[in-house]
Write a protein that holds these residues in place. Structure first.
Motif, PDB file in Angstrom:
ATOM      1  N   PHE A 166       5.487  -8.822 -11.175  1.00 53.35           N
ATOM      2  CA  PHE A 166       5.535  -7.506 -10.500  1.00 53.35           C
ATOM      3  C   PHE A 166       4.162  -7.146  -9.925  1.00 53.35           C
ATOM      4  CE2 PHE A 166       5.726  -2.639 -11.146  1.00 53.35           C
ATOM      5  CZ  PHE A 166       6.152  -2.423  -9.835  1.00 53.35           C
ATOM      6  N   SER A 167       3.110  -7.407 -10.680  1.00 52.09           N
ATOM      7  CA  SER A 167       1.758  -7.102 -10.186  1.00 52.09           C
ATOM      8  C   SER A 167       1.456  -7.889  -8.913  1.00 52.09           C
ATOM      9  CB  SER A 167       0.704  -7.435 -11.247  1.00 52.09           C
ATOM     10  OG  SER A 167       0.900  -6.595 -12.347  1.00 52.09           O
ATOM     11  N   LYS A 168       1.865  -9.156  -8.908  1.00 49.83           N
ATOM     12  CA  LYS A 168       1.622  -9.994  -7.719  1.00 49.83           C
ATOM     13  C   LYS A 168       2.447  -9.480  -6.547  1.00 49.83           C
ATOM     14  CE  LYS A 168       0.599 -14.161 -10.364  1.00 49.83           C
ATOM     15  NZ  LYS A 168       1.212 -15.367 -10.914  1.00 49.83           N
ATOM     16  N   TRP A 169       3.688  -9.131  -6.816  1.00 45.99           N
ATOM     17  CA  TRP A 169       4.583  -8.600  -5.767  1.00 45.99           C
ATOM     18  C   TRP A 169       3.957  -7.345  -5.148  1.00 45.99           C
ATOM     19  CZ3 TRP A 169       7.142  -3.985  -4.995  1.00 45.99           C
ATOM     20  CH2 TRP A 169       8.220  -3.984  -4.102  1.00 45.99           C
ATOM     21  N   LEU A 170       3.415  -6.471  -6.013  1.00 48.67           N
ATOM     22  CA  LEU A 170       2.792  -5.226  -5.513  1.00 48.67           C
ATOM     23  C   LEU A 170       1.642  -5.544  -4.571  1.00 48.67           C
ATOM     24  CD1 LEU A 170       2.603  -2.968  -8.699  1.00 48.67           C
ATOM     25  CD2 LEU A 170       3.804  -2.410  -6.581  1.00 48.67           C
ATOM     26  N   LYS A 171       0.824  -6.497  -4.976  1.00 46.71           N
ATOM     27  CA  LYS A 171      -0.353  -6.856  -4.164  1.00 46.71           C
ATOM     28  C   LYS A 171       0.081  -7.380  -2.799  1.00 46.71           C
ATOM     29  CE  LYS A 171      -4.131  -8.009  -7.174  1.00 46.71           C
ATOM     30  NZ  LYS A 171      -4.463  -9.077  -8.087  1.00 46.71           N
ATOM     31  N   GLU A 172       1.153  -8.172  -2.808  1.00 40.88           N
ATOM     32  CA  GLU A 172       1.655  -8.727  -1.537  1.00 40.88           C
ATOM     33  C   GLU A 172       2.214  -7.645  -0.623  1.00 40.88           C
ATOM     34  OE1 GLU A 172       4.631 -11.770  -2.103  1.00 40.88           O
ATOM     35  OE2 GLU A 172       3.160 -12.881  -3.303  1.00 40.88           O
ATOM     36  N   LYS A 173       2.898  -6.668  -1.218  1.00 42.22           N
ATOM     37  CA  LYS A 173       3.644  -5.689  -0.417  1.00 42.22           C
ATOM     38  C   LYS A 173       2.810  -4.501   0.030  1.00 42.22           C
ATOM     39  CE  LYS A 173       7.742  -7.460  -0.712  1.00 42.22           C
ATOM     40  NZ  LYS A 173       8.724  -7.735   0.268  1.00 42.22           N
ATOM     41  N   TYR A 174       1.834  -4.098  -0.779  1.00 40.28           N
ATOM     42  CA  TYR A 174       1.118  -2.838  -0.502  1.00 40.28           C
ATOM     43  C   TYR A 174      -0.385  -3.081  -0.493  1.00 40.28           C
ATOM     44  CZ  TYR A 174       5.627  -0.840  -1.813  1.00 40.28           C
ATOM     45  OH  TYR A 174       6.961  -0.551  -1.899  1.00 40.28           O
ATOM     46  N   LYS A 175      -1.030  -2.403   0.444  1.00 35.85           N
ATOM     47  CA  LYS A 175      -2.491  -2.485   0.487  1.00 35.85           C
ATOM     48  C   LYS A 175      -3.068  -1.802  -0.751  1.00 35.85           C
ATOM     49  CE  LYS A 175      -5.517  -1.968   4.283  1.00 35.85           C
ATOM     50  NZ  LYS A 175      -5.768  -1.116   5.425  1.00 35.85           N
ATOM     51  N   GLU A 176      -2.522  -0.641  -1.070  1.00 32.96           N
ATOM     52  CA  GLU A 176      -3.001   0.116  -2.228  1.00 32.96           C
ATOM     53  C   GLU A 176      -1.810   0.622  -3.045  1.00 32.96           C
ATOM     54  OE1 GLU A 176      -4.243   1.043  -5.003  1.00 32.96           O
ATOM     55  OE2 GLU A 176      -6.121   0.653  -3.955  1.00 32.96           O
ATOM     56  N   PRO A 177      -1.312  -0.203  -3.978  1.00 33.29           N
ATOM     57  CA  PRO A 177      -0.112   0.216  -4.712  1.00 33.29           C
ATOM     58  C   PRO A 177      -0.353   1.329  -5.730  1.00 33.29           C
ATOM     59  CG  PRO A 177      -0.845  -1.959  -5.436  1.00 33.29           C
ATOM     60  CD  PRO A 177      -1.731  -1.570  -4.303  1.00 33.29           C
ATOM     61  N   PHE A 178      -1.629   1.499  -6.148  1.00 33.71           N
ATOM     62  CA  PHE A 178      -1.921   2.476  -7.200  1.00 33.71           C
ATOM     63  C   PHE A 178      -2.282   3.823  -6.584  1.00 33.71           C
ATOM     64  CE2 PHE A 178      -2.703  -1.652  -8.993  1.00 33.71           C
ATOM     65  CZ  PHE A 178      -2.136  -1.566 -10.264  1.00 33.71           C
ATOM     66  N   ASN A 179      -1.887   4.912  -7.237  1.00 31.31           N
ATOM     67  CA  ASN A 179      -2.265   6.238  -6.730  1.00 31.31           C
ATOM     68  C   ASN A 179      -3.572   6.705  -7.389  1.00 31.31           C
ATOM     69  OD1 ASN A 179      -1.698   7.224  -9.264  1.00 31.31           O
ATOM     70  ND2 ASN A 179      -0.373   8.874  -8.560  1.00 31.31           N
ATOM     71  N   ASP A 180      -3.943   7.974  -7.156  1.00 33.52           N
ATOM     72  CA  ASP A 180      -5.235   8.418  -7.690  1.00 33.52           C
ATOM     73  C   ASP A 180      -5.224   8.610  -9.201  1.00 33.52           C
ATOM     74  OD1 ASP A 180      -3.653  10.630  -7.665  1.00 33.52           O
ATOM     75  OD2 ASP A 180      -4.818  11.757  -6.202  1.00 33.52           O
TER      76      ASP A 180
END
Ligand SMILES: Cc1cc2nc3c(=O)[nH]c(=O)nc-3n(C[C@H](O)[C@H](O)[C@H](O)COP(=O)(O)OP(=O)(O)OC[C@H]3O[C@@H](n4cnc5c(N)ncnc54)[C@H](O)[C@@H]3O)c2cc1C
Length: 498
Positions: free
Chosen positions: A72-86
C-alpha cells in the motif's frame, strides 16, 4: 461447489481472494458476492468520501498483498505526489481506491458473480434432502439465501457472512427526528447544506468524533463551537511518537504456541501480564506509574503528555500497537475466570494505551479548543427534541443545538441490531446466530470463525466476520485483523476439501 459471500467490504473481499487463490478451488466452483454497493472491496469505512477522513494507522500496516507488506505504501507513492496530509496521515478514500484496485481481479474473476442486493434471510437446509432443518443432523448443511421474502437467490454449500458494522447506537431514541444525523457517513452526502451559523452538537468523541472535528474544520467556517457531548470521557489520549529505536517485545506466535503447550491449551493471565510489564520494565518504565500519571485522560493530562512528548508513555503506546495483532489469540488462550478478570480489571487500562488520537491531530485539537472552535461538555444525561426544532441536551449544563450528529459508537446488542438489519434480525430470531457476551456480539469459534449455536453446534460451512465477532476476535476494530481473519477462515475452509 457453490459459495456465497454476503458483504463485499474488506472482509468479503479478503475471503474471496483467499478462496480464489487456493489450490483446491475447482473450475466448476462458483462464488456469488451479495453486496448492494456498486463499489466492491471497500465497504463503509473506505468508500468514496471526503478527503478529510483519515486512516488511524500507518499505510505500512495496510497491505493486502501477502508477499509485500509495503504494497500500500508503494502504491501511494506511485499514485500521489503527496499522499500524506498535514497531520502526517493518509485519507481513508485513498485506502479505498487501493483496495478496489487490488481486489478488482478477484471480483471480475470468471467464477465470481456480483449480485447487487442485500441478503435478508437464510434458511438452513439438510444437504441430502434439501429440506429446512432446525437442528444438527448427521449430514452437512446447505444454505438458502433470500434477498427479500419472496426472492430466493440460491442455495449454497458454504456462506461467509461479512456484513460489517452494525448500526450506530441510538441511545437517546432520536432516529428519524428532523435535524438528527444518526450515521454521519458518507460525510460528503450526510453533512452537506449545513449553515455556518447553526449550532452543531456531536454525541460522543471517539474515532467518529475526530472525523467530524476534521470534516467541519476543513469544510465549514462555523460561527459557534462544534460541541462534543460526552458522559465522562473526552477524546482518546494523544499518541506520543516514540523517538527511540529500541523496544523489547517478547510476544510472538511461537511464544503463544509454547505457552499454550505448557498450560494444556491455556495461558495464565499472570504470565501475559508479567511478560508485558517485564518488557516495559527492561527500559526502566513502570506501567502503573505512567497509567496513574495520565489516567484522568482529560485535556490537562493530554496537554501535559503532548508538550513533554513523554517517552515513557510513548514506549507503552508503541508496545501496545505491537500487541494488537496478538490480542485475539492471547484473549482466546485465557481461562474463563482469567477472561473475566482481564475484562473487569485490565481491559479499560489497555484501551487507554491502545485507543489514541494521532499526535499532530491532538496538537490541532488542543489548539481548536483553545481558540473556542471546539468544546467538550461532560455529564451528558438526556437529550430531547424540542417542539420548535433542534435539541435540548442535559449535560453539565442545559444546552440547545440545532443539528445533532450521532458519533456514539456501534450497537453491538443483537436484539437492538435487528432493527437496522433484517438479516441479523432473522438470523437471531432463528437462533442461527447467538449473542456472546450480555446480549452483545455474535458467537463464533476460534480461530476459524464458524458460527456457533445450540441447534447446529459449530457450523462448518457458515462463517461470520467483522466488528460483530469482537467478543471472540478481541480488539478487532482494525483493517489488518479484519483482513487476517477472513483470509485465514476461507483458507481453512478450502484446506478441508479433498
Ligand atoms: C468509520 C470507520 C472508520 C474506520 N477507520 C479505520 C482505520 O482508519 N483503520 C483501521 O484499521 N480500521 C478502521 N476501521 C475498521 C473497519 O471496520 C475495518 O477496517 C473493515 O473495514 C471492516 O470490514 P468489513 O468487511 O467487516 O465491513 P465493511 O467494510 O463495513 O463491509 C461490509 C459490507 O457488507 C455489506 N452488507 C451489509 N449487510 C449486507 C447484507 N445483508 N447483504 C449484503 N451485503 C451487506 C455492506 O454494504 C458493506 O459493503 C474503521 C471503521 C469505521 C466504521
Amino acid at each position: 461447489m457453490k459459495i456465497a459471500i454476503v458483504g463485499g467490504g474488506l472482509s468479503g473481499a479478503s475471503a474471496l481472494k483467499s478462496l480464489l487463490n487456493h489450490p483446491n478451488l475447482k473450475k466448476e466452483d462458483t462464488i456469488d458476492i451479495y453486496e448492494p454497493r456498486d463499489i466492491l472491496g471497500v465497504g463503509l469505512p473506505y468508500g468514496p468520501d471526503d478527503e478529510s477522513l483519515m486512516l488511524n494507522v500507518s499505510p505500512d500496516y495496510l497491505s493486502v498483498d501477502d508477499n509485500d507488506p509495503l504494497d500500500f505504501s508503494k502504491w501511494l507513492k506511485e499514485k500521489y505526489k503527496e499522499p500524506f496530509n498535514d497531520e502526517g496521515l493518509v485519507s481513508r478514500p485513498k485506502f479505498g481506491y487501493y483496495l478496489a484496485e487490488r481486489f478488482e481481479p478477484y471480483f471480475s474473476h470468471r467464477q465470481v458473480t456480483h449480485i447487487k442486493a442485500s441478503v435478508q434471510d437464510i434458511d438452513v437446509l439438510d444437504a441430502e434432502t434439501k429440506e429446512k432443518t432446525h437442528y444438527k443432523q448427521s449430514g452437512q448443511h446447505v444454505y438458502r439465501l433470500k434477498t427479500s421474502e419472496e426472492t430466493i437467490e440460491g442455495t449454497y454449500d458454504a456462506v461467509f457472512l461479512a456484513v460489517g458494522h452494525p448500526e450506530y447506537a441510538d441511545y437517546y431514541h432520536l432516529k428519524g427526528t428532523e435535524g438528527y444525523i444518526s450515521n454521519p457517513y458518507p460525510a460528503n452526502k450526510k453533512l452537506v447544506n449545513i449553515g455556518n451559523d447553526e449550532r452543531i452538537g456531536v454525541i460522543g468523541s471517539g474515532a467518529t468524533g475526530i472525523d467530524l472535528m476534521r470534516f467541519f474544520t476543513r469544510n465549514y467556517d462555523l460561527k459557534h463551537p462544534l460541541t462534543f457531548y460526552v458522559q465522562d470521557q473526552g477524546f482518546y489520549f494523544a499518541d506520543i511518537p516514540y523517538e527511540r529505536e529500541r523496544l523489547r517485545f517478547s510476544f510472538s506466535k511461537e511464544w503463544i504456541t509454547r505457552e499454550k503447550e505448557k498450560g494444556s491449551g491455556l495461558i495464565p493471565l499472570e504470565n501475559i501480564l508479567s511478560t508485558f510489564t517485564k518488557d516495559i520494565q527492561a527500559f526502566g518504565v513502570d506501567v502503573s506509574k505512567i497509567y496513574n500519571r495520565y489516567k484522568a485522560g482529560n485535556l490537562t493530562a493530554i496537554k501535559k503528555a503532548v508538550d513533554s512528548k513523554d517517552q515513557e508513555l510513548a514506549l507503552i503506546q508503541a508496545y501496545t500497537s505491537k500487541l494488537i495483532p496478538y490480542l485475539p489469540s492471547l484473549y482466546n488462550s485465557l481461562s474463563g475466570q482469567d477472561k473475566q478478570t482481564y475484562l473487569t480489571k485490565y481491559y479499560s487500562k489497555l484501551l487507554f494505551f491502545k485507543s489514541r488520537v494521532p499526535y499532530e491531530t491532538s496538537v490541532w485539537l488542543l489548539d481548536l479548543i483553545k481558540q473556542g472552535k471546539v468544546q467538550i461538555k461532560y455529564g451528558l444525561k438526556e437529550i430531547q427534541s424540542s417542539e420548535d426544532g433542534g435539541f435540548i441536551l442535559q449535560a453539565s449544563e442545559s444546552d440547545r443545538v440545532g443539528r445533532l450528529i450521532n458519533a456514539a459508537g456501534f450497537e453491538m446488542r443483537l436484539e437492538k441490531n435487528g432493527k437496522g438489519s433484517t438479516l441479523i434480525y432473522n438470523l437471531f430470531r432463528k437462533n442461527i446466530i447467538m449473542p456472546h457476551q450480555n446480549g452483545r456480539f455474535v458467537l463464533i469459534d476460534w480461530p476459524h470463525a464458524h458460527v456457533l449455536n445450540q441447534n447446529y453446534g459449530a457450523m462448518q460451512s457458515l462463517f461470520f466476520f467483522g466488528l460483530l465477532v469482537g467478543g471472540t476476535q478481541h480488539g478487532n476494530n482494525d483493517a489488518p485483523l479484519t483482513y487476517q481473519l477472513a483470509s485465514r477462515s476461507a483458507k481453512w475452509f478450502m484446506d478441508q476439501r479433498k
